[in-house]
Design an enzyme around this catalytic site. Sequence first.
Site, mmCIF file in Angstrom:
data_model
loop_
_atom_site.group_PDB
_atom_site.id
_atom_site.type_symbol
_atom_site.label_atom_id
_atom_site.label_comp_id
_atom_site.label_asym_id
_atom_site.label_seq_id
_atom_site.Cartn_x
_atom_site.Cartn_y
_atom_site.Cartn_z
ATOM 1 N N GLU A 1 -7.103 -11.138 19.589
ATOM 2 C CA GLU A 1 -7.309 -9.731 19.153
ATOM 3 C C GLU A 1 -6.446 -8.844 19.983
ATOM 4 O OE1 GLU A 1 -11.361 -8.043 18.614
ATOM 5 O OE2 GLU A 1 -10.417 -6.455 17.897
ATOM 6 N N LYS B 1 -6.147 -11.644 15.146
ATOM 7 C CA LYS B 1 -6.939 -10.392 14.805
ATOM 8 C C LYS B 1 -6.038 -9.239 15.130
ATOM 9 C CE LYS B 1 -11.492 -8.307 15.155
ATOM 10 N NZ LYS B 1 -12.854 -8.579 14.972
ATOM 11 N N ARG C 1 -23.391 3.655 19.367
ATOM 12 C CA ARG C 1 -23.633 3.858 17.789
ATOM 13 C C ARG C 1 -24.949 4.234 17.398
ATOM 14 N NH1 ARG C 1 -19.108 -0.693 16.580
ATOM 15 N NH2 ARG C 1 -17.433 0.374 17.683
ATOM 16 N N SER D 1 -10.920 -3.349 11.946
ATOM 17 C CA SER D 1 -10.877 -2.074 11.260
ATOM 18 C C SER D 1 -10.502 -1.076 12.012
ATOM 19 C CB SER D 1 -12.255 -1.955 10.215
ATOM 20 O OG SER D 1 -13.319 -1.873 11.146
ATOM 21 N N GLY D 2 -10.866 -0.986 13.069
ATOM 22 C CA GLY D 2 -10.488 -0.042 14.203
ATOM 23 C C GLY D 2 -10.778 1.406 14.086
ATOM 24 N N GLY D 3 -12.051 1.516 13.429
ATOM 25 C CA GLY D 3 -12.565 2.979 13.029
ATOM 26 C C GLY D 3 -12.005 3.603 11.650
ATOM 27 N N ARG E 1 -17.153 -2.127 12.107
ATOM 28 C CA ARG E 1 -17.348 -0.808 11.521
ATOM 29 C C ARG E 1 -17.454 -0.760 10.196
ATOM 30 N NH1 ARG E 1 -14.227 2.357 16.280
ATOM 31 N NH2 ARG E 1 -13.245 0.387 16.163
HETATM 32 P P1 13P Z 1 -13.821 -2.894 14.240
HETATM 33 O O1 13P Z 1 -13.600 -3.318 12.906
HETATM 34 O O2 13P Z 1 -15.027 -2.081 14.098
HETATM 35 O O3 13P Z 1 -12.584 -2.366 14.790
HETATM 36 O O4 13P Z 1 -14.158 -4.093 15.172
HETATM 37 C C1 13P Z 1 -13.728 -5.390 15.152
HETATM 38 C C2 13P Z 1 -13.957 -5.870 16.313
HETATM 39 O O5 13P Z 1 -14.424 -6.867 16.478
HETATM 40 C C3 13P Z 1 -13.496 -5.086 17.701
HETATM 41 O O6 13P Z 1 -13.176 -6.120 18.603
#
Ligand code: 13P
Length: 345
Positions: free
Chosen positions: A182, A224, A38, A266-268, A299
């Site tokens: 998660e 999550k 990043r 959020s996943g992108g 993110r």
């Molecule tokens: P993002 O919200 O960027 O997907 O990251 C969450 C996270 O903790 C990934 O393991």
Amino acid sequence: MERGEVSAIGLIETARALVADDKGLLAMDESNPTCNKRFAALRIPETVEARRSYRELIVTTPDLGQCISGLILYDETIREGKKEGASFLKIIVNAGIIPGIKVDTGAKDMAGHHGEKITEGLDGLRERLIEYFKMGARFAKWRAVITIGPGIPSRGCIEANAQALARYAALCQETGLVPVVEPEVLMEGEHTLARCCEVTEEVLRTVFDELYAQRVMLEGMILKPNMVLPGLTCPQQEVVDVVADTTVKCLLRAVPAAVPGIAFLSGGQSGELASARLSAMNSRFRGHLPWAVAFSFARAIQQPALEVWKGQQANVQLAQKALYYRAKCNVAARRGNYPAAMEGE
Ligand code: 13P
């Protein structure tokens, strides 16, 4: 060792506190390679000191504790502090935020399963968890990655990842740490919303079967998950309300009511879309959901701040404002009141 009554109460209290007061989690637990990637995209030096400065920017953001209940740290960060002075852990606790720690060691290619990943990190985990607890962490995170594609995910991949998540969660609870579980179904791919819903439901059902088999106390954990979304390259994208309804329908089928909170990754997704979809779930299903519907974004909270900061000390205050703004947007989203509540801010 049997889990005593006192520590069970502690786990339940921590899990509830993580989703209380319309707050949510901020994930700042990028591994060094992910953080460097990043940084590289914004031409920020990929150094230990740049990573430390960026993490200092995050944890010293004024009033962060008004929006964020828990911060997820990485091993490097939990041992660091301000250039001069207090440790990050101390700053976080003083801000009224609960410190957490990422404890998996990453998703690796899964043998015999082309295109699929298995998350590693169980060996020696008990000892690492005890060390993190002694340092002050009160919750932990483990991320499993599921890819949708032709012929995948396979049953073997889903089961192996679900079992690892459950074994991690049991070890966390034994130590007094709340497990944030998660299982992430990735957005990459051409799949439809319906396909993501089908896969997410199968993954979640399998995860909860394994959590039961490993005797994990559901009241003392946080889930999550991903939101249910069409693949990034699917020609048919969906409006916010359809995503919200499909995600909630999927979760209601697969997530037991004993779980106190769901905190989405959020996943992108962009910060705006992630907040809008979270807000729609909370406004459309108010009073009809057994669990709190919260956020655990990296993110979607951090990206605008990182782009403002660009590695420059002179930009720190503006970057902190950008970070705080996105955190506040997600508090509004938990109230089902985004973006209306943010007008004029
Ligand atoms: P993002 O919200 O960027 O997907 O990251 C969450 C996270 O903790 C990934 O393991």
